[in-house]
Design a protein around this motif. Structure first.
Motif, mmCIF file in Angstrom:
data_model
loop_
_atom_site.group_PDB
_atom_site.id
_atom_site.type_symbol
_atom_site.label_atom_id
_atom_site.label_comp_id
_atom_site.label_asym_id
_atom_site.label_seq_id
_atom_site.Cartn_x
_atom_site.Cartn_y
_atom_site.Cartn_z
ATOM 1 N N PHE A 22 -12.004 -0.823 -2.552
ATOM 2 C CA PHE A 22 -10.728 -1.800 -2.699
ATOM 3 C C PHE A 22 -10.196 -1.769 -4.172
ATOM 4 O O PHE A 22 -9.622 -2.602 -4.544
ATOM 5 C CB PHE A 22 -11.053 -3.458 -2.262
ATOM 6 N N LYS A 28 -7.116 2.732 -5.636
ATOM 7 C CA LYS A 28 -7.357 1.860 -4.197
ATOM 8 C C LYS A 28 -7.189 3.117 -2.907
ATOM 9 O O LYS A 28 -6.760 4.129 -3.375
ATOM 10 C CB LYS A 28 -6.226 0.935 -4.194
ATOM 11 N N GLY A 29 -7.668 2.433 -1.777
ATOM 12 C CA GLY A 29 -7.440 3.418 -0.759
ATOM 13 C C GLY A 29 -6.407 2.991 0.203
ATOM 14 O O GLY A 29 -5.990 1.707 0.111
ATOM 15 N N ARG A 30 -5.708 3.762 1.206
ATOM 16 C CA ARG A 30 -4.740 3.369 1.983
ATOM 17 C C ARG A 30 -5.446 3.266 3.618
ATOM 18 O O ARG A 30 -4.711 2.474 4.176
ATOM 19 C CB ARG A 30 -3.609 4.348 1.849
ATOM 20 N N ARG A 70 -13.177 3.480 -2.069
ATOM 21 C CA ARG A 70 -12.711 3.268 -3.276
ATOM 22 C C ARG A 70 -13.286 1.842 -3.539
ATOM 23 O O ARG A 70 -12.596 1.417 -4.746
ATOM 24 C CB ARG A 70 -11.259 3.321 -3.325
ATOM 25 N N GLU A 129 -10.809 5.286 3.227
ATOM 26 C CA GLU A 129 -10.606 5.334 1.776
ATOM 27 C C GLU A 129 -10.680 3.925 1.301
ATOM 28 O O GLU A 129 -11.143 4.002 -0.078
ATOM 29 C CB GLU A 129 -8.919 5.757 1.893
ATOM 30 N N ARG A 130 -10.408 2.985 1.811
ATOM 31 C CA ARG A 130 -10.341 1.601 1.339
ATOM 32 C C ARG A 130 -12.074 1.367 0.617
ATOM 33 O O ARG A 130 -12.437 0.810 -0.237
ATOM 34 C CB ARG A 130 -10.181 0.459 1.941
ATOM 35 N N GLN A 131 -12.976 1.890 1.646
ATOM 36 C CA GLN A 131 -14.434 1.799 1.531
ATOM 37 C C GLN A 131 -14.923 2.426 0.385
ATOM 38 O O GLN A 131 -15.515 1.977 -0.509
ATOM 39 C CB GLN A 131 -15.106 1.697 2.857
ATOM 40 N N GLU A 161 0.648 -1.160 0.055
ATOM 41 C CA GLU A 161 0.189 -0.242 0.039
ATOM 42 C C GLU A 161 0.899 1.226 0.252
ATOM 43 O O GLU A 161 0.466 2.224 -0.107
ATOM 44 C CB GLU A 161 -0.803 0.006 1.135
#
Ligand SMILES: [Zn+2]
Lengths: 325, 267
Positions: free
Chosen positions: A133, A121-123, A131, A127-129, A71
């Motif tokens: 994933f 993607k998110g970090r 984007r 962010e992950r949600q 990541e």
């Protein structure tokens, strides 16, 4: 064999940690102690760099999977924001909704207008949600199609950044036709009469990746991966054991080096010492240089030639026997 | 041999309702159970026989064969077994045929050959089917029955979905009508390429149709999964296909469509 990124980078992190402690000691040390500490720091740095040399000169396919998913690697927006100017994100698919796993818009590259599209993607958890994933739904591909169409109309080169584990596999995506969206996006890319360059910089995850990677030039970062199926999924099907991902990664030959050897990509972009995640600005510079070179080369062709070139390139992919065995 | 293909014994059992049936009766019914209507899978040969004008099919590209391009574990053995099982060299049978005397270019997938998976040979045959449609100015009909891309060919297999998509694009440019028929199952890489971007898409009833393996989709899901998820009926409801066509109506439906869509080709 390391199973996870943590396990794989542990020796390096330990070296880095020790180095950090030495630096801290040196900072507060008396002048007579400092010379000794600086000598030890230099030694440690050398040891660490030698270790990186060894680790990264012989990355196996599974280690590449771990590195490609790291990541700390630059993500698509990191490349877009650093390499392009005046990027303005355009986010509507005009059909259903906004998809944040694929970003896109207009920008300038070397002062020339271009259309940019990439998985994002998110970090962190939020962010992950946001984007998803990096797994795009049909809306993401339909937005990409719109942008491809617009690029074609306004004669703008297209640059795509590929980094997705897969397209979104959920019920929602099936309901709104994820398969059709991916197929239609590829079809749209075959229609384009402008230069198209794709950079697979992290995970090139199956249909989700190729959906925006039908390009005149497909470039891969040195440690990126490109695969028809995630290694864990392949292992689950073949051996009913997702833990055999490392073996599946080897069997699938999902590295940039294999893809180039098979003629399925056009160029490999070398990563900085120890991988893109260890020196993001270095990785971004390398990608910028490669983009400039390939876009300049493609600039010599007219629209018909670019479309024909893209068709001929994919038409020729595949290996089989013909005639009597 | 499958129940619908003219089983060797006198009796056979419906795969769905388990009723014991006369093999000859099921064969005559095109593999559709007279009790519950279940559509049993057909071999490519039988599919061609029940769909196109008798004796009109001429197979082409039969000499294409899969090799093992990335030396994938056990792929060569699997290929040999599939050849022995089906008598074909790969999962797609292609060529030219006629529908009520209208010439068509056709490709039919045999699920029995490694799950009908799309590798270099299957994709090449499908692409040549589109190219023949272009050269001969005839409609193109593709029957799918596939679990998806053939992962044993690694990245080559992923590129095949782009390759078949490109061929569809060219037919579209030249106004060559293309009809895609989903049969059980039509999944993943095949669904995310040529199968989903036809002028007209038909499906046999209850065929499994979906992008992700059902297990993956359900795992990824927080909300409830509909009962008919990943079936022909589900994708029909969601507007992804045009009609669900029972097997005995497939031939007349295709005839009407090629007459209507291909009128401009016959002058
Ligand atoms: Zn039955």
């Amino acid at each position: 064999m390391a199973k996870t990124w943590k396990e794989w980078e542990k020796p390096l992190l330990e070296l880095d940690e020790a180095l950090g402690k030495l630096r801290e000691l040196a900072r507060v040390a008396t002048p007579d102690r400092r010379a000794e500490l600086e000598r030890r720091i230099a030694e440690s740095e050398q040891r660490r760099n030698r270790y990186i040399d060894v680790m990264y000169s012989r990355l196996g396919p599974w280690e590449k999977v771990l590195v490609a998913r790291a990541e700390k690697r630059p993500y698509s927006l990191d490349y877009i924001n650093a390499l392009f100017t005046e990027f303005i994100e355009l986010d509507g698919d005009r059909r259903y909704g906004a998809d944040h796993a694929i970003v896109g818009g207009v920008a300038f590259f070397d002062e020339r207008p271009v259309m940019v599209v990439g998985h994002q993607k998110g970090r962190n958890i939020q962010e992950r949600q946001y984007r998803n994933f990096g797994m795009a739904k049909p809306e993401g591909y339909r937005k990409a199609m719109r942008l491809f169409d617009m690029a074609n109309r306004f004669r703008m080169p297209v640059v795509t950044f590929v980094d997705t584990p897969a397209a979104d596999p959920g019920v929602e995506s099936e309901s709104r036709g994820i398969s059709e969206a991916i197929a239609a996006a590829m079809q749209r890319m075959f229609e384009l009469k402008v230069p198209v360059v794709s950079v697979v910089h992290g995970e090139g995850g199956s249909g989700g990746a190729i959906g925006i990677a039908v390009a005149n030039r497909v470039l891969m970062l040195e440690h990126a991966i490109y695969s028809v199926i995630p290694p864990e999924g392949c292992a689950a099907i073949l051996w009913r054991d997702p833990d055999r991902g490392p073996q599946a990664a080897a069997a699938l030959r999902l590295t940039a080096q294999s893809a180039l050897e098979y003629g399925l990509i056009d160029d490999i972009i070398l990563e900085p010492h120890g991988g893109a995640h260890r020196d993001p600005p270095g990785a971004i510079r390398a990608v910028g240089e490669a983009l400039a070179r390939h876009l300049a080369e493609l600039g010599a062709f007219d629209g018909e030639a670019l479309q024909a070139d893209r068709y001929a390139k994919f038409r020729a992919m595949g290996r089989f026997g013909e005639g009597a065995a | 041999m499958r129940p619908g293909d003219g089983a060797s014994g006198v009796f056979c059992q419906c795969a769905e309702c388990k009723k014991i049936l006369l093999a000859g009766e099921l064969f005559e019914a095109l593999g559709v159970c007279p009790n519950c209507g279940h559509h049993h899978r057909l071999s490519a040969a039988r599919r061609i026989e029940v769909t196109f004008d008798p004796g009109s099919f001429e197979e082409l590209d039969a000499d294409l064969r899969s090799i093992d391009p990335i030396e994938f574990p056990e792929y060569s053995e699997k290929l040999r077994k599939a050849e022995a099982k089906t008598g074909s060299r790969d999962g797609v049978v292609s060529g030219v045929a006629a529908l009520d005397e209208i010439p068509v270019s056709v490709a039919v997938t045999d699920f029995d050959f490694m799950g009908g998976s799309l590798g270099s040979v299957a994709a090449e045959k499908i692409v040549r089917t589109f190219e023949r449609g272009l050269e001969r100015k005839t409609p193109v009909i593709v029957f799918s029955a596939s679990g998806g891309a053939r992962m044993q060919e690694g990245l080559f297999s992923l590129m095949q979905i782009a390759k078949t998509t490109a061929a569809v694009q060219r037919c579209r440019d030249q106004a060559i009508p293309y009809i895609s028929v989903f049969t059980d199952p039509t999944m993943a890489g095949v669904l995310a390429s040529h199968a989903s971007i036809a002028d007209v898409i038909l499906s046999e009833p209850k065929a499994l149709v979906g992008f992700a393996g059902a297990r993956v989709s359900k795992q990824a899901q927080v909300s409830k999964v509909p009962d008919n998820f990943q079936t022909a009926e589900f994708v029909f409801e969601h507007g992804m296909i045009d009609r669900i066509v029972p097997r005995k109506e497939m031939r007349p439906t295709l005839i009407r469509l090629v007459r209507a869509l291909g009128g401009h080709l016959r002058g």
